[in-house]
Scaffold this motif. Sequence first.
Motif, PDB file in Angstrom:
ATOM      1  N   PHE A 121     -29.977  -2.479  31.753  1.00 15.84           N
ATOM      2  CA  PHE A 121     -30.360  -3.947  31.941  1.00 15.84           C
ATOM      3  C   PHE A 121     -31.461  -4.322  31.075  1.00 15.84           C
ATOM      4  O   PHE A 121     -32.618  -3.808  31.090  1.00 15.84           O
ATOM      5  CB  PHE A 121     -30.619  -3.989  33.328  1.00 15.84           C
ATOM      6  CG  PHE A 121     -31.264  -5.312  33.572  1.00 15.84           C
ATOM      7  CD1 PHE A 121     -30.458  -6.308  33.530  1.00 15.84           C
ATOM      8  CD2 PHE A 121     -32.468  -5.369  33.787  1.00 15.84           C
ATOM      9  CE1 PHE A 121     -31.151  -7.796  33.943  1.00 15.84           C
ATOM     10  CE2 PHE A 121     -33.139  -6.595  34.181  1.00 15.84           C
ATOM     11  CZ  PHE A 121     -32.378  -7.796  34.252  1.00 15.84           C
TER      12      PHE A 121
ATOM     13  N   SER B  75     -31.564   2.307  33.671  1.00 17.41           N
ATOM     14  CA  SER B  75     -30.202   1.345  33.469  1.00 17.41           C
ATOM     15  C   SER B  75     -30.390   0.541  32.008  1.00 17.41           C
ATOM     16  O   SER B  75     -31.521   0.476  31.644  1.00 17.41           O
ATOM     17  CB  SER B  75     -30.307   0.469  34.623  1.00 17.41           C
ATOM     18  OG  SER B  75     -29.432  -0.728  34.234  1.00 17.41           O
TER      19      SER B  75
ATOM     20  N   THR C  31     -25.353 -11.926  42.981  1.00 18.42           N
ATOM     21  CA  THR C  31     -26.480 -12.575  42.609  1.00 18.42           C
ATOM     22  C   THR C  31     -26.901 -12.160  41.157  1.00 18.42           C
ATOM     23  O   THR C  31     -27.597 -11.458  40.858  1.00 18.42           O
ATOM     24  CB  THR C  31     -27.592 -12.038  43.479  1.00 18.42           C
ATOM     25  OG1 THR C  31     -27.582 -10.696  43.656  1.00 18.42           O
ATOM     26  CG2 THR C  31     -27.487 -12.552  44.855  1.00 18.42           C
ATOM     27  N   ASN C  32     -26.355 -13.165  40.474  1.00 14.91           N
ATOM     28  CA  ASN C  32     -26.249 -12.572  39.070  1.00 14.91           C
ATOM     29  C   ASN C  32     -27.632 -12.701  38.190  1.00 14.91           C
ATOM     30  O   ASN C  32     -27.986 -11.953  37.478  1.00 14.91           O
ATOM     31  CB  ASN C  32     -25.194 -13.362  38.120  1.00 14.91           C
ATOM     32  CG  ASN C  32     -23.953 -13.440  38.579  1.00 14.91           C
ATOM     33  OD1 ASN C  32     -23.306 -14.406  39.428  1.00 14.91           O
ATOM     34  ND2 ASN C  32     -23.242 -12.165  38.495  1.00 14.91           N
ATOM     35  N   SER C  33     -28.055 -13.992  38.347  1.00 16.09           N
ATOM     36  CA  SER C  33     -29.562 -14.297  37.614  1.00 16.09           C
ATOM     37  C   SER C  33     -29.155 -14.023  36.321  1.00 16.09           C
ATOM     38  O   SER C  33     -29.995 -13.324  35.501  1.00 16.09           O
ATOM     39  CB  SER C  33     -30.560 -13.603  38.108  1.00 16.09           C
ATOM     40  OG  SER C  33     -30.801 -13.941  39.396  1.00 16.09           O
TER      41      SER C  33
ATOM     42  N   GLU D   4     -20.820  -7.510  36.470  1.00 18.03           N
ATOM     43  CA  GLU D   4     -21.370  -6.112  36.454  1.00 18.03           C
ATOM     44  C   GLU D   4     -21.576  -5.775  34.963  1.00 18.03           C
ATOM     45  O   GLU D   4     -22.836  -5.360  34.515  1.00 18.03           O
ATOM     46  CB  GLU D   4     -20.810  -5.463  37.314  1.00 18.03           C
ATOM     47  CG  GLU D   4     -21.852  -4.305  37.496  1.00 18.03           C
ATOM     48  CD  GLU D   4     -21.212  -2.889  38.384  1.00 18.03           C
ATOM     49  OE1 GLU D   4     -20.563  -3.213  39.399  1.00 18.03           O
ATOM     50  OE2 GLU D   4     -21.389  -1.876  37.904  1.00 18.03           O
ATOM     51  N   MET D   5     -20.679  -5.849  34.266  1.00 16.13           N
ATOM     52  CA  MET D   5     -20.903  -5.538  32.576  1.00 16.13           C
ATOM     53  C   MET D   5     -21.937  -6.456  31.979  1.00 16.13           C
ATOM     54  O   MET D   5     -22.630  -6.037  31.216  1.00 16.13           O
ATOM     55  CB  MET D   5     -19.467  -5.649  31.973  1.00 16.13           C
ATOM     56  CG  MET D   5     -18.732  -4.257  32.010  1.00 16.13           C
ATOM     57  SD  MET D   5     -17.324  -4.803  31.312  1.00 16.13           S
ATOM     58  CE  MET D   5     -16.014  -3.742  31.978  1.00 16.13           C
ATOM     59  N   LEU D   6     -21.742  -7.638  32.289  1.00 15.89           N
ATOM     60  CA  LEU D   6     -22.500  -8.748  31.735  1.00 15.89           C
ATOM     61  C   LEU D   6     -24.212  -8.639  32.250  1.00 15.89           C
ATOM     62  O   LEU D   6     -24.745  -8.664  31.324  1.00 15.89           O
ATOM     63  CB  LEU D   6     -22.013 -10.217  31.954  1.00 15.89           C
ATOM     64  CG  LEU D   6     -21.044 -10.864  31.062  1.00 15.89           C
ATOM     65  CD1 LEU D   6     -20.735 -12.228  31.661  1.00 15.89           C
ATOM     66  CD2 LEU D   6     -21.345 -10.870  29.729  1.00 15.89           C
ATOM     67  N   CYS D   7     -24.404  -8.669  33.498  1.00 14.48           N
ATOM     68  CA  CYS D   7     -25.678  -8.794  33.842  1.00 14.48           C
ATOM     69  C   CYS D   7     -26.111  -7.695  34.882  1.00 14.48           C
ATOM     70  O   CYS D   7     -27.314  -7.777  35.199  1.00 14.48           O
ATOM     71  CB  CYS D   7     -25.904 -10.147  34.485  1.00 14.48           C
ATOM     72  SG  CYS D   7     -24.873 -10.572  35.854  1.00 14.48           S
ATOM     73  N   GLY D   8     -25.295  -6.766  35.207  1.00 14.37           N
ATOM     74  CA  GLY D   8     -25.695  -5.695  36.024  1.00 14.37           C
ATOM     75  C   GLY D   8     -25.633  -6.055  37.475  1.00 14.37           C
ATOM     76  O   GLY D   8     -25.907  -5.264  38.362  1.00 14.37           O
ATOM     77  N   ALA D   9     -25.239  -7.185  37.694  1.00 18.86           N
ATOM     78  CA  ALA D   9     -25.242  -7.668  39.315  1.00 18.86           C
ATOM     79  C   ALA D   9     -23.798  -8.305  39.478  1.00 18.86           C
ATOM     80  O   ALA D   9     -23.140  -8.627  38.576  1.00 18.86           O
ATOM     81  CB  ALA D   9     -26.160  -8.519  39.809  1.00 18.86           C
TER      82      ALA D   9
ATOM     83  N   SER E  36     -21.360  -0.149  36.038  1.00 15.47           N
ATOM     84  CA  SER E  36     -21.599  -0.431  34.450  1.00 15.47           C
ATOM     85  C   SER E  36     -23.171  -0.114  34.330  1.00 15.47           C
ATOM     86  O   SER E  36     -23.702   0.183  35.109  1.00 15.47           O
ATOM     87  CB  SER E  36     -21.623  -2.021  34.473  1.00 15.47           C
ATOM     88  OG  SER E  36     -22.381  -2.303  33.402  1.00 15.47           O
ATOM     89  N   SER E  37     -23.330   0.136  33.035  1.00 16.18           N
ATOM     90  CA  SER E  37     -24.595   0.904  32.488  1.00 16.18           C
ATOM     91  C   SER E  37     -25.455  -0.187  32.756  1.00 16.18           C
ATOM     92  O   SER E  37     -26.819   0.553  32.827  1.00 16.18           O
ATOM     93  CB  SER E  37     -24.641   1.375  31.196  1.00 16.18           C
ATOM     94  OG  SER E  37     -24.157   0.380  30.198  1.00 16.18           O
ATOM     95  N   ARG E  38     -25.243  -1.335  32.918  1.00 15.50           N
ATOM     96  CA  ARG E  38     -26.375  -2.432  32.975  1.00 15.50           C
ATOM     97  C   ARG E  38     -26.655  -2.422  34.533  1.00 15.50           C
ATOM     98  O   ARG E  38     -27.421  -3.670  34.841  1.00 15.50           O
ATOM     99  CB  ARG E  38     -25.965  -3.663  32.534  1.00 15.50           C
ATOM    100  CG  ARG E  38     -26.124  -3.688  31.060  1.00 15.50           C
ATOM    101  CD  ARG E  38     -25.882  -5.115  30.501  1.00 15.50           C
ATOM    102  NE  ARG E  38     -25.784  -5.225  28.950  1.00 15.50           N
ATOM    103  CZ  ARG E  38     -25.525  -6.117  28.372  1.00 15.50           C
ATOM    104  NH1 ARG E  38     -25.428  -7.260  29.090  1.00 15.50           N
ATOM    105  NH2 ARG E  38     -25.439  -6.184  27.059  1.00 15.50           N
ATOM    106  N   PHE E  39     -26.147  -1.736  35.424  1.00 14.33           N
ATOM    107  CA  PHE E  39     -26.185  -1.956  37.043  1.00 14.33           C
ATOM    108  C   PHE E  39     -27.616  -2.149  37.243  1.00 14.33           C
ATOM    109  O   PHE E  39     -28.305  -1.129  36.902  1.00 14.33           O
ATOM    110  CB  PHE E  39     -25.301  -0.641  37.840  1.00 14.33           C
ATOM    111  CG  PHE E  39     -25.479  -0.710  38.972  1.00 14.33           C
ATOM    112  CD1 PHE E  39     -24.710  -1.710  39.588  1.00 14.33           C
ATOM    113  CD2 PHE E  39     -26.385  -0.138  39.857  1.00 14.33           C
ATOM    114  CE1 PHE E  39     -24.344  -1.940  40.922  1.00 14.33           C
ATOM    115  CE2 PHE E  39     -26.101  -0.276  41.207  1.00 14.33           C
ATOM    116  CZ  PHE E  39     -25.466  -1.108  41.845  1.00 14.33           C
ATOM    117  N   ARG E  40     -28.043  -2.912  38.040  1.00 16.81           N
ATOM    118  CA  ARG E  40     -29.404  -3.081  38.437  1.00 16.81           C
ATOM    119  C   ARG E  40     -29.548  -2.281  39.837  1.00 16.81           C
ATOM    120  O   ARG E  40     -29.401  -2.631  40.696  1.00 16.81           O
ATOM    121  CB  ARG E  40     -29.845  -4.670  38.619  1.00 16.81           C
ATOM    122  CG  ARG E  40     -29.426  -5.324  37.504  1.00 16.81           C
ATOM    123  CD  ARG E  40     -30.272  -6.524  37.244  1.00 16.81           C
ATOM    124  NE  ARG E  40     -30.139  -7.493  38.407  1.00 16.81           N
ATOM    125  CZ  ARG E  40     -29.587  -8.693  37.996  1.00 16.81           C
ATOM    126  NH1 ARG E  40     -29.273  -8.982  36.701  1.00 16.81           N
ATOM    127  NH2 ARG E  40     -29.275  -9.544  39.108  1.00 16.81           N
TER     128      ARG E  40
ATOM    129  N   CYS F  31     -33.469  -8.834  40.817  1.00 15.98           N
ATOM    130  CA  CYS F  31     -33.323  -9.845  39.886  1.00 15.98           C
ATOM    131  C   CYS F  31     -33.673  -9.248  38.394  1.00 15.98           C
ATOM    132  O   CYS F  31     -33.239  -9.699  37.581  1.00 15.98           O
ATOM    133  CB  CYS F  31     -34.025 -10.895  40.089  1.00 15.98           C
ATOM    134  SG  CYS F  31     -35.825 -10.780  40.363  1.00 15.98           S
TER     135      CYS F  31
END
Lengths: 370, 221
Positions: free
Chosen positions: B179, B177, A152-154, A144-149, B72-76, B134
Amino acid sequence: MAVKTQPVTVNLGPQHPSTHGVFRMRVMFDGEEIVDVEPVFGYLHRGSEKLAEERTYTQIVTLTDRMDYVSSMLNNQAYILAVEKLAGIEPSPRGVWLRMIAGELQRIASHLVATGFLLQDLGALGTPLIYSMRERENILDLFEMLCGARITNSYLRPGGVFMDAPGEFWPALDRGLDDIVRSIDDLETYLSGNEIVFSRTKGTAVLPQELLINASITGPMLRASGVDWDLRHRAPYDYYDRISFERKLHTASDNYARYWVRVQEARESVNIIRQCIDQIEPGPVRPSFDDVPRLIRPPSGDAYAAIEGSKGELGFYLVSDGGIAPYRMHVRSSSLINLTLLRDMLIGGQFGDLFVTFGSVDLNMGEVDR
Amino acid sequence: MIGLGLPRGFLITLKNFVRPPVTEQYPDRHVGLLGAAKEAGMNPVHFLFKRPGDSIKAIAGLATVPVAVTQSSRFRGNEFTFYEDRCTACASCAKYCPLGIIEIASVPGQIDAQEGESYKLEVFDIDIGRCMFCGLCVEACPYDALHMGTDFERSKYVRDELVITKEELFAAPKRPSAFYRPQFEEKRFDPFQETIDDYHNAGRHERPSDEELKRKWVDER
């Protein structure tokens, strides 16, 4: 006096919690003994390969997440390697290191899930599953830190990853690795020496080495029979040639060996991640849009790239006709191919071992049916 | 060694039995007297005398406080942050969406056209009911007008209500976010505490000064 018995056919699944998704087996029992097994799958077919034909190369990354949904990062990695081979893209070094770290974290998570559910199928109701899910949760937090998911990372893009890791990721990763090592130690203490696990898994569903090779089985299932076949070592992709790691082999080729190989591999993945952290270099995480545009048009041709996924060789075959979308995409899914020996593993065995054996294959219906 | 496996295993379960639980309760957490007093902003003794009813509830274990889930602050998240002043209606987001769920229509905006552009948004609908978060639309936006949100509580009874319209996007609180927006991380922006209301602050670059603009658009031509 001999008891007269008659074979009975039972439908197991598709809506059964132990089938790791929606899988159906038509099993014929004679008493407690399994006489015949007919696997029926396709209940989770979503047509990902067909859907890919009308999506651009970047958009397909989102489809690969949903194939093997407990190891999305590795699916991303296999697909991106195929695209890079097809389009001749030179990836950015930092992006490659980041995707190796993410992939190895995902491998640990996937092996933890496999172990937890194997023990759940053995009848250890809850405890090992909850412990391994708890550790997996930490890995998902890192994602989640890396990619926000979380699932389903993508995260990967042709040429690297979409965004550099945030500053708080690296200390969290260090802490996470220590936790993982500790939890694997615990796991081994309470499972690898457990007499009940021994009696249930040792000597069940033994597969001869020749049969495994002939059926092109890969991954932990093959290494549990003593064949030293790991694509990270045999055909190094990304920067695995700069990493030294030990391949863990077992020779018994039974359910316990398959469990043991997975646990040891998770431990080895921690070593690989530590080496990646030491070697990672600063720089951009993906090539500039001048080198790799958002809309890739690879030249006509085809490419096949495979990685050592968490379940075996995971390969993507792409055919391009020069357009923005692939002409054809085919996935060599390790789960489906590892499933082909199900009859050989089950027939002649006991009813109680059925789901244990099934769990030791570690398949994921999302990948089997795609 | 055979025979020791089970006792060793039980030691591990015993260790886990006494460690604090990792479960996060959601949406509310049960609290005792101390927690309830802390939530009300009083000291426990004060709380006990001022609000005896609540205190009895708290002692009985019936009091709950809402929980903020750590993200996380990047949470989608499933609501988008949109700055209309940054949007030029180029429809990159609609083109990059793998599912084609962004509907966008623009008209030549002659009268209330914004400076430096000649198109005006007429329709901007995102069908959240089919969205898979995504983030490719956000990645495609060249002017940083569209950002992922951070909220995730958006359940509705009717599918049609899941379509976010232009007006809804404009009115929503601006908690973008991080992201695909490294500038927010550099500024240490925390979407769970603050909002970015000024569209100038949401961009990837510093706002150019008037002299720089003059040099770019007047002197060099």
